[in-house]
Design a protein around this motif. Structure first.
Motif, PDB file in Angstrom:
ATOM      1  N   ASN A 244      54.988  12.156 -14.162  1.00 18.69           N
ATOM      2  CA  ASN A 244      54.854  12.952 -15.524  1.00 18.69           C
ATOM      3  C   ASN A 244      55.393  12.126 -16.448  1.00 18.69           C
ATOM      4  O   ASN A 244      56.691  12.113 -16.223  1.00 18.69           O
ATOM      5  CB  ASN A 244      55.069  14.067 -15.471  1.00 18.69           C
ATOM      6  N   PRO A 245      55.192  11.670 -17.767  1.00 18.69           N
ATOM      7  CA  PRO A 245      56.068  11.091 -18.579  1.00 18.69           C
ATOM      8  C   PRO A 245      56.809  12.108 -19.266  1.00 18.69           C
ATOM      9  O   PRO A 245      57.854  11.567 -20.136  1.00 18.69           O
ATOM     10  CB  PRO A 245      55.079  10.501 -19.732  1.00 18.69           C
TER      11      PRO A 245
ATOM     12  N   ASP B  15      52.161  13.262  -2.649  1.00 19.09           N
ATOM     13  CA  ASP B  15      50.946  13.492  -1.918  1.00 19.09           C
ATOM     14  C   ASP B  15      49.992  12.500  -1.835  1.00 19.09           C
ATOM     15  O   ASP B  15      49.585  11.933  -2.754  1.00 19.09           O
ATOM     16  CB  ASP B  15      50.316  14.665  -3.091  1.00 19.09           C
ATOM     17  N   PRO B  16      49.635  12.074  -0.535  1.00 23.59           N
ATOM     18  CA  PRO B  16      48.675  11.013  -0.182  1.00 23.59           C
ATOM     19  C   PRO B  16      47.346  11.053  -0.897  1.00 23.59           C
ATOM     20  O   PRO B  16      46.570   9.998  -0.771  1.00 23.59           O
ATOM     21  CB  PRO B  16      48.761  10.997   1.266  1.00 23.59           C
ATOM     22  N   SER B  17      46.930  12.196  -1.395  1.00 25.99           N
ATOM     23  CA  SER B  17      45.632  12.324  -2.107  1.00 25.99           C
ATOM     24  C   SER B  17      45.539  11.715  -3.514  1.00 25.99           C
ATOM     25  O   SER B  17      44.768  11.797  -4.314  1.00 25.99           O
ATOM     26  CB  SER B  17      45.058  13.734  -2.001  1.00 25.99           C
ATOM     27  N   VAL B  18      46.761  11.524  -4.094  1.00 30.12           N
ATOM     28  CA  VAL B  18      46.692  11.177  -5.423  1.00 30.12           C
ATOM     29  C   VAL B  18      47.660   9.677  -5.693  1.00 30.12           C
ATOM     30  O   VAL B  18      48.211   9.441  -5.048  1.00 30.12           O
ATOM     31  CB  VAL B  18      47.478  12.223  -6.376  1.00 30.12           C
ATOM     32  N   LYS B  19      47.341   9.110  -6.810  1.00 34.98           N
ATOM     33  CA  LYS B  19      47.833   7.865  -7.207  1.00 34.98           C
ATOM     34  C   LYS B  19      49.237   7.964  -7.847  1.00 34.98           C
ATOM     35  O   LYS B  19      49.434   9.312  -8.322  1.00 34.98           O
ATOM     36  CB  LYS B  19      46.878   7.025  -7.924  1.00 34.98           C
ATOM     37  N   LEU B  20      49.934   6.950  -7.791  1.00 37.55           N
ATOM     38  CA  LEU B  20      51.240   7.023  -8.703  1.00 37.55           C
ATOM     39  C   LEU B  20      51.056   7.429 -10.227  1.00 37.55           C
ATOM     40  O   LEU B  20      51.963   8.313 -10.697  1.00 37.55           O
ATOM     41  CB  LEU B  20      52.106   5.831  -8.494  1.00 37.55           C
ATOM     42  N   GLY B  21      50.075   6.589 -11.021  1.00 37.55           N
ATOM     43  CA  GLY B  21      49.950   6.779 -12.156  1.00 37.55           C
ATOM     44  C   GLY B  21      50.426   5.762 -12.903  1.00 37.55           C
ATOM     45  O   GLY B  21      50.875   5.917 -14.292  1.00 37.55           O
ATOM     46  N   LEU B  22      50.689   4.540 -12.545  1.00 35.58           N
ATOM     47  CA  LEU B  22      51.183   3.326 -13.070  1.00 35.58           C
ATOM     48  C   LEU B  22      50.366   2.508 -13.709  1.00 35.58           C
ATOM     49  O   LEU B  22      49.428   2.176 -12.701  1.00 35.58           O
ATOM     50  CB  LEU B  22      52.313   2.977 -11.959  1.00 35.58           C
ATOM     51  N   ASP B  23      50.722   2.013 -14.659  1.00 36.51           N
ATOM     52  CA  ASP B  23      49.677   0.990 -15.315  1.00 36.51           C
ATOM     53  C   ASP B  23      50.643  -0.281 -15.355  1.00 36.51           C
ATOM     54  O   ASP B  23      51.869  -0.347 -15.099  1.00 36.51           O
ATOM     55  CB  ASP B  23      49.312   1.263 -16.972  1.00 36.51           C
ATOM     56  N   VAL B  24      49.652  -1.377 -15.441  1.00 35.41           N
ATOM     57  CA  VAL B  24      50.289  -2.767 -15.231  1.00 35.41           C
ATOM     58  C   VAL B  24      50.566  -3.318 -16.758  1.00 35.41           C
ATOM     59  O   VAL B  24      49.445  -3.408 -17.553  1.00 35.41           O
ATOM     60  CB  VAL B  24      49.560  -3.867 -14.746  1.00 35.41           C
ATOM     61  N   ALA B  25      51.707  -3.814 -17.332  1.00 34.64           N
ATOM     62  CA  ALA B  25      52.772  -3.496 -16.569  1.00 34.64           C
ATOM     63  C   ALA B  25      53.721  -2.422 -17.078  1.00 34.64           C
ATOM     64  O   ALA B  25      53.893  -2.431 -18.345  1.00 34.64           O
ATOM     65  CB  ALA B  25      53.631  -5.043 -16.767  1.00 34.64           C
ATOM     66  N   SER B  26      54.304  -1.556 -16.449  1.00 30.71           N
ATOM     67  CA  SER B  26      55.317  -0.494 -16.801  1.00 30.71           C
ATOM     68  C   SER B  26      56.123  -0.037 -15.565  1.00 30.71           C
ATOM     69  O   SER B  26      55.885  -0.724 -14.662  1.00 30.71           O
ATOM     70  CB  SER B  26      54.199   0.597 -17.035  1.00 30.71           C
TER      71      SER B  26
ATOM     72  N   LEU C 298      59.134   2.835 -14.382  1.00 35.16           N
ATOM     73  CA  LEU C 298      59.461   4.314 -14.332  1.00 35.16           C
ATOM     74  C   LEU C 298      60.869   4.413 -14.300  1.00 35.16           C
ATOM     75  O   LEU C 298      61.833   3.526 -14.270  1.00 35.16           O
ATOM     76  CB  LEU C 298      59.030   5.164 -12.989  1.00 35.16           C
ATOM     77  N   ILE C 299      61.338   5.606 -14.829  1.00 35.01           N
ATOM     78  CA  ILE C 299      62.817   5.983 -14.902  1.00 35.01           C
ATOM     79  C   ILE C 299      63.481   6.843 -13.904  1.00 35.01           C
ATOM     80  O   ILE C 299      62.670   7.982 -13.542  1.00 35.01           O
ATOM     81  CB  ILE C 299      62.876   6.665 -16.533  1.00 35.01           C
TER      82      ILE C 299
ATOM     83  N   LYS D 203      60.630  10.104 -13.730  1.00 36.04           N
ATOM     84  CA  LYS D 203      59.945  10.400 -14.902  1.00 36.04           C
ATOM     85  C   LYS D 203      59.155   8.915 -15.338  1.00 36.04           C
ATOM     86  O   LYS D 203      59.824   7.969 -15.261  1.00 36.04           O
ATOM     87  CB  LYS D 203      60.527  10.704 -16.140  1.00 36.04           C
ATOM     88  N   GLY D 204      57.962   9.173 -15.747  1.00 33.62           N
ATOM     89  CA  GLY D 204      57.269   7.990 -16.290  1.00 33.62           C
ATOM     90  C   GLY D 204      55.656   8.233 -16.391  1.00 33.62           C
ATOM     91  O   GLY D 204      55.412   9.236 -16.040  1.00 33.62           O
ATOM     92  N   PRO D 205      54.938   7.328 -16.412  1.00 37.98           N
ATOM     93  CA  PRO D 205      55.474   5.877 -16.456  1.00 37.98           C
ATOM     94  C   PRO D 205      55.952   5.442 -17.994  1.00 37.98           C
ATOM     95  O   PRO D 205      55.474   5.961 -18.979  1.00 37.98           O
ATOM     96  CB  PRO D 205      54.405   5.061 -16.280  1.00 37.98           C
ATOM     97  N   ILE D 206      56.598   4.206 -18.109  1.00 38.37           N
ATOM     98  CA  ILE D 206      57.163   3.839 -19.351  1.00 38.37           C
ATOM     99  C   ILE D 206      56.337   2.326 -19.493  1.00 38.37           C
ATOM    100  O   ILE D 206      56.662   1.502 -18.650  1.00 38.37           O
ATOM    101  CB  ILE D 206      58.534   3.577 -19.447  1.00 38.37           C
ATOM    102  N   GLU D 207      55.404   2.241 -20.244  1.00 36.72           N
ATOM    103  CA  GLU D 207      54.547   1.157 -20.602  1.00 36.72           C
ATOM    104  C   GLU D 207      55.308  -0.029 -21.291  1.00 36.72           C
ATOM    105  O   GLU D 207      55.775   0.249 -22.349  1.00 36.72           O
ATOM    106  CB  GLU D 207      53.147   1.388 -21.062  1.00 36.72           C
ATOM    107  N   LYS D 208      55.291  -1.097 -20.616  1.00 36.07           N
ATOM    108  CA  LYS D 208      55.836  -2.281 -21.218  1.00 36.07           C
ATOM    109  C   LYS D 208      54.953  -3.263 -21.838  1.00 36.07           C
ATOM    110  O   LYS D 208      54.757  -3.262 -23.127  1.00 36.07           O
ATOM    111  CB  LYS D 208      56.773  -3.009 -20.243  1.00 36.07           C
ATOM    112  N   LEU D 209      54.278  -4.039 -21.146  1.00 37.68           N
ATOM    113  CA  LEU D 209      53.132  -4.878 -21.691  1.00 37.68           C
ATOM    114  C   LEU D 209      51.892  -4.407 -21.026  1.00 37.68           C
ATOM    115  O   LEU D 209      51.792  -4.213 -19.767  1.00 37.68           O
ATOM    116  CB  LEU D 209      53.658  -6.284 -21.096  1.00 37.68           C
ATOM    117  N   ARG D 210      50.930  -4.122 -21.778  1.00 40.26           N
ATOM    118  CA  ARG D 210      49.522  -3.624 -21.446  1.00 40.26           C
ATOM    119  C   ARG D 210      48.601  -4.917 -21.024  1.00 40.26           C
ATOM    120  O   ARG D 210      48.462  -5.599 -21.801  1.00 40.26           O
ATOM    121  CB  ARG D 210      48.786  -2.780 -22.442  1.00 40.26           C
ATOM    122  N   TYR D 211      48.673  -5.439 -19.923  1.00 37.64           N
ATOM    123  CA  TYR D 211      47.968  -6.323 -19.429  1.00 37.64           C
ATOM    124  C   TYR D 211      46.459  -6.069 -19.145  1.00 37.64           C
ATOM    125  O   TYR D 211      46.124  -4.912 -18.448  1.00 37.64           O
ATOM    126  CB  TYR D 211      48.362  -6.923 -18.035  1.00 37.64           C
TER     127      TYR D 211
END
Length: 370
Positions: free
Chosen positions: A116-117, A143-154, A156-157, A217-225
């Motif tokens: 959650n950002p 929870d194994p039924s969900v994904k982390l929610g991280l984009d490439v490249a980003s 977390l804090i 907390k996150g994700p914090i997006e850096k470079l949107r690949y």
């Protein structure tokens, strides 16, 4: 006949119809309650009407009120008007539940992610593994039924309470980290963390035991690949600065439609400081579009890679030349950043390009600093 039908229906449920068609004052609405039977009578009546007006009903399937609402092509103006009023009535009776149902439907339709950002979430440490003499791998679970929610490249804090202030409130130390696990993995993420003797957060991690939690907390997006955004991506990394590079590398290599060439120039103090060398070598040997070169400040007697700091000659021989289809990614300790590209600005924006990359003709549009 249809008009006669609705008149009979109105007489059978006068309270419901009166409320639906505006026969009640606003001041009385908070105390107004419609019997469930009246609603059922109305909904059942519309179901019957739409069913009877259908030219080819399916007799093998019970007719539902939701089906009646979808028969827009068969409605007369009167039917459409009364159905709309019935919908208003349902919202009038329980507006809170209507909004809750809408929120639940939106949540059900959207992707489920663990991060959650805008909110600190606790993640439990599952296990650790030693990677080098001063670096460890930390696996956190959710929870194994969900994904982390991280984009490439980003990234977390992370946050940890270390001591208290003068008012007795917790003092927090906050540090960003880039997971090296697959962003699509469900139920876990991995952090590669170098332990520094004076590092407040890394020392906190060093003391963690399985079962302990860390706030994230996150994700914090850096470079949107995006796939094939450049023909050739060059990377210069130092120490744990290899983590965002690995995130981009794996995103490229696992996509068969991404033909981007990648060259990594990875600098460390000694051969023993090289992180994830076995994994990088395995990826390079199985993917012809990935090349990895190493250099160390203090080579051992049997070292076969480069020696010394990253130089202009290493960049010219190993990385793509300046051009519109070239992107150079840089991540490492402050001294290395100053030497290669100049560090980021105080506000963490990219800042001015300097160092050997500028001297070699690269522009700010061709370089990204993590």
């Amino acid at each position: 006949m249809n008009l006669f039908f609705f008149k009979r229906l109105a007489r059978s449920a006068p309270i419901a119809c009166t409320a639906a068609f505006g026969g009640q004052s606003k001041s009385d609405r908070t105390l107004f309650r419609v019997p469930l039977g009246a609603i059922v009578a109305i909904s059942g009546g519309f179901s019957y009407y739409c069913y009877s007006s259908s030219s080819s009903p399916n007799l093998n399937e019970p007719y539902k009120f939701s089906n009646a609402l979808s028969l827009s092509k068969r409605r007369s103006p009167m039917v459409s008007f009364i159905l709309a009023k019935l919908s208003d009535l349902m919202l009038f009776l329980n507006p809170k539940q209507a909004y809750l149902d809408a929120d639940a439907a939106a949540e059900e339709a959207g992707p489920k992610v663990a991060l959650n950002p805008d909110k600190w979430i606790e993640f439990k440490l599952h296990e650790t593994a030693t990677v080098s003499h001063n670096t460890k791998l930390y696996r956190f679970t959710f929870d194994p039924s969900v994904k982390l929610g991280l984009d490439v490249a980003s990234c977390l804090i992370t946050r940890a309470a270390i001591g208290e202030d003068a008012e007795g409130k917790p003092k927090y130390v906050i540090r960003p980290y880039t997971p090296i696990s697959d962003p699509e993995a469900k139920g876990f993420f991995d952090l590669l963390i170098k332990i520094y003797p004076e590092g407040k957060m890394s020392q906190h991690f060093a003391k963690l035991q399985p079962g302990d939690v860390v706030e994230v907390k996150g994700p914090i997006e850096k470079l949107r690949y995006t796939p094939n955004m450049k023909k050739h991506i060059g990377m210069i990394a130092g120490g744990s600065g290899v983590t965002p590079m690995l995130q981009v590398i794996e995103a490229i290599l696992k996509n068969p439609d991404d033909t981007t060439k990648v060259t990594l120039l990875y600098a460390n103090v000694t051969p023993d400081d090289i992180l994830l060398k076995q994994k990088l070598d395995a990826l390079a040997s199985s993917h012809p579009n990935l090349k990895v070169f190493y250099t160390v400040d203090k080579p051992s007697s049997n070292w076969r890679g480069g020696a010394g700091y990253v130089s202009k000659d290493m960049v010219v021989k190993g990385l793509p030349s300046p051009g519109d289809d070239t992107l150079i990614l840089v991540c490492g300790p402050p001294g290395m950043m100053q030497h290669i590209s100049g560090d980021k600005s105080k506000d963490r924006s990219q800042g001015e390009l300097s160092g050997i990359l500028k001297e070699l003709g690269y522009t700010e549009e061709m370089v990204y600093k993590f």
